[in-house]
Design an enzyme around this catalytic site. Structure first.
Site, PDB file in Angstrom:
ATOM      1  N   HIS A 157       0.828  -1.217   0.000  1.00 45.63           N
ATOM      2  CA  HIS A 157       0.000   0.000   0.000  1.00 45.63           C
ATOM      3  C   HIS A 157       0.863   1.269   0.000  1.00 45.63           C
ATOM      4  O   HIS A 157       0.408   2.325   0.412  1.00 45.63           O
ATOM      5  CB  HIS A 157      -0.948   0.050   1.198  1.00 45.63           C
ATOM      6  CG  HIS A 157      -1.685  -1.226   1.457  1.00 45.63           C
ATOM      7  ND1 HIS A 157      -2.958  -1.480   0.997  1.00 45.63           N
ATOM      8  CD2 HIS A 157      -1.299  -2.348   2.110  1.00 45.63           C
ATOM      9  CE1 HIS A 157      -3.331  -2.692   1.364  1.00 45.63           C
ATOM     10  NE2 HIS A 157      -2.344  -3.249   2.044  1.00 45.63           N
ATOM     11  N   SER A 278      15.203  22.140 -15.195  1.00 44.50           N
ATOM     12  CA  SER A 278      14.069  23.038 -15.382  1.00 44.50           C
ATOM     13  C   SER A 278      14.601  24.388 -15.834  1.00 44.50           C
ATOM     14  O   SER A 278      15.670  24.825 -15.412  1.00 44.50           O
ATOM     15  CB  SER A 278      13.303  23.199 -14.068  1.00 44.50           C
ATOM     16  OG  SER A 278      12.578  24.418 -14.078  1.00 44.50           O
ATOM     17  N   LYS A 284      16.264  21.878  -9.953  1.00 46.86           N
ATOM     18  CA  LYS A 284      15.557  20.688 -10.412  1.00 46.86           C
ATOM     19  C   LYS A 284      16.417  19.724 -11.216  1.00 46.86           C
ATOM     20  O   LYS A 284      17.240  20.123 -12.026  1.00 46.86           O
ATOM     21  CB  LYS A 284      14.372  21.103 -11.294  1.00 46.86           C
ATOM     22  CG  LYS A 284      13.288  21.827 -10.528  1.00 46.86           C
ATOM     23  CD  LYS A 284      12.372  20.880  -9.808  1.00 46.86           C
ATOM     24  CE  LYS A 284      11.282  20.440 -10.763  1.00 46.86           C
ATOM     25  NZ  LYS A 284      10.333  19.552 -10.093  1.00 46.86           N
ATOM     26  N   GLU A 291       9.657   8.964 -16.553  1.00 45.38           N
ATOM     27  CA  GLU A 291       8.265   9.363 -16.798  1.00 45.38           C
ATOM     28  C   GLU A 291       7.805   8.930 -18.194  1.00 45.38           C
ATOM     29  O   GLU A 291       6.673   8.479 -18.378  1.00 45.38           O
ATOM     30  CB  GLU A 291       8.120  10.872 -16.641  1.00 45.38           C
ATOM     31  CG  GLU A 291       8.364  11.354 -15.225  1.00 45.38           C
ATOM     32  CD  GLU A 291       8.517  12.862 -15.171  1.00 45.38           C
ATOM     33  OE1 GLU A 291       7.500  13.552 -15.106  1.00 45.38           O
ATOM     34  OE2 GLU A 291       9.664  13.347 -15.205  1.00 45.38           O
TER      35      GLU A 291
END
Ligand code: ARG
Length: 459
Positions: A157, A278, A284, A291
């Protein structure tokens, strides 16, 4: 002007829209090498069975090699009017060798031709995916080996469950990709029957030798039913479903890398080579490759659904609907290969943050199960009661905002008198993982045994 392949029956040429919806040359030119290999095998067989003369077959086989070199060199003019790769190649062959080119299509149809070409193409892709999966598994094995006994939290979970080892987690993916590998090999073994010679749908009255062309093209045998041979696209669907399951595995792993590389987890750092920055936030480092791998399942499973839907209502044998098979498979194959290569690179280059993994492994009461198991073993308590006692201790620790090993012996004994000082031995994460020695468990010795087994399999 009417068509040069079937113009005999036609007075008018096709409307421009007809040509646009009908043509597949824009994409099926990717099967040029397979088409030419199939035609060369067919030509050799036509000569061996005396259906055409040796000299005609030789002219065809040589001419086809010329066509191939023109295509490979990039100076072949593909024509939409000629519809597809089969007719483009044959028309060029006619220009090159003249009359004998017209004999190549004896005892053959584009229906068995396209099925053969596409099978050859899918077979090559299965082999490419096989290689890419093995490379990824080797990268995972290297990670597993270097951290076989590093502790980290195991989750259910996405809540801390029990400590596991880094090696164990890496090896879970090796198992998953290992099943993908076996699916790819199953599919390859099952699909390896040659449709060539099924002709349009019914076979042919020419004395062809289907064993010969099958052998020549690396198939195990000719397919046994000509109707089935030209209307079967199971091999493409099996490729797409194996690819879908593999992409799903890649997506799950990518999701973990996204979570693990976040500032809140810091379990891994991904290399600069597989990250982006970024334009506005200087701090970043984004896991874009992960992704995108996570997203690839969308188009790959989409291709699977698309082709399944195309096929599901088709009466036997060939229908033009089946021309829609190729773009889906090409796209899925390209993107699966890209995702596998990107994942391999990320896994190879990433570094696991051992101190973060270890700190996280001990938080969240991860050894509560060890405590309950200890009560069962030492105090001979039924597990259900041990579970309850441990739960009370967890609540006590939570209330005091400490971890389980930080409770005093007196505090613990106030919950149950059977608890002794020995309990502290089982609350450590290293003890916890070392104790899980059941087959396939997280104990480093078990993990190392699995690493050794897989190394042998992949050697
Ligand atoms: N371009 C066609 C395809 O991809 C080749 C087979 C055409 N056969 C036919 N009978 N029209 O399926």
């Amino acid at each position: 002007t009417s068509n040069q392949m079937w113009g005999g029956r036609f007075a008018a040429g096709p409307d421009a829209i007809m040509e646009a919806i009908n043509a597949s040359i824009g994409f099926d030119q990717r099967m040029a090498a397979q088409d030419i290999a199939g035609s060369r095998a067919h030509a050799a067989m036509l000569a061996a069975t005396s259906i055409v003369s040796d000299s005609d077959a030789e002219a065809m086989r040589e001419g086809l090699l010329t066509v191939l070199s023109e295509i490979e060199a990039g100076n072949f003019e593909f024509s939409t009017a000629l519809e597809d790769i089969h007719m483009n190649v044959e028309a060029r062959l006619k220009e090159l060798i003249g009359e004998p080119a017209g004999r190549l299509h004896t005892g053959r149809s584009r229906n068995d031709q396209v099925a053969t070409d596409f099978k050859l193409w899918v077979r090559d892709q299965l082999d490419a995916v096989d290689g890419a999966l093995q490379a990824l598994m080797k990268a995972l094995l290297t990670q597993a080996e270097s951290g076989a006994d590093w502790v980290m939290p195991g989750f259910t979970h996405l809540q801390t469950a029990q400590p596991v080892t880094w090696g164990h987690h890496m090896m879970a993916y090796v198992e998953m990709f290992g099943r993908d590998l076996s699916r790819v090999r199953d599919a390859r073994a099952r699909m390896n029957e040659c449709p060539l010679g099924a002709a349009a749908l019914a076979g042919t009255s020419f004395p062809i030798d289907r064993e010969m062309t099958a052998r020549e093209l690396g198939f195990d045998r000719p397919s046994a039913n000509s109707l089935d041979a030209v209307s079967d696209r199971d091999f493409a669907l099996e490729f797409l479903s194996a690819a879908s399951i593999c992409a799903m595995h890649l997506s799950r792993m990518a999701e973990e890398l996204v979570i693990w590389s976040s500032a809140q987890f810091r379990f891994v750092s991904l290399s600069d080579r597989f990250s982006t920055g970024s334009s506005i936030m200087p701090q970043k480092k984004n896991p874009d490759a992960a992704e995108l791998i996570r997203a690839k399942i969308g188009r790959i499973f989409g291709a699977n659904v698309a082709l399944m839907t195309v096929m599901k209502g088709l009466p036997l044998a060939y229908s033009k609907d089946m021309q829609e098979d190729k773009e889906q498979v090409f796209d899925a194959a390209d993107n699966l290969m890209l995702a596998l290569a990107a994942m391999e690179g990320m896994v190879r280059d990433m570094s696991a943050n051992r101190p973060s993994l270890e700190a996280a492994a001990g938080s969240g009461f991860s050894t509560a199960t060890d405590l309950a198991d200890w009560l069962v073993r030492v105090a001979d308590m039924p597990f259900r009661e041990a579970h309850h006692v441990t739960g009370t201790l967890v609540a006590m620790a939570e209330e005091a905002v400490v971890d389980l090993p930080d409770l005093s012996l007196e505090q613990m004994q106030s919950v149950h008198s059977a608890i002794t000082d020995d309990i502290f031995g089982v609350l450590g994460v290293h003890n916890s993982v070392a104790s899980r020695t059941s087959y396939g468990g997280t104990a480093p010795e078990q993990v190392r045994a699995q690493i050794a087994r897989w190394k042998e399999v992949l050697a």
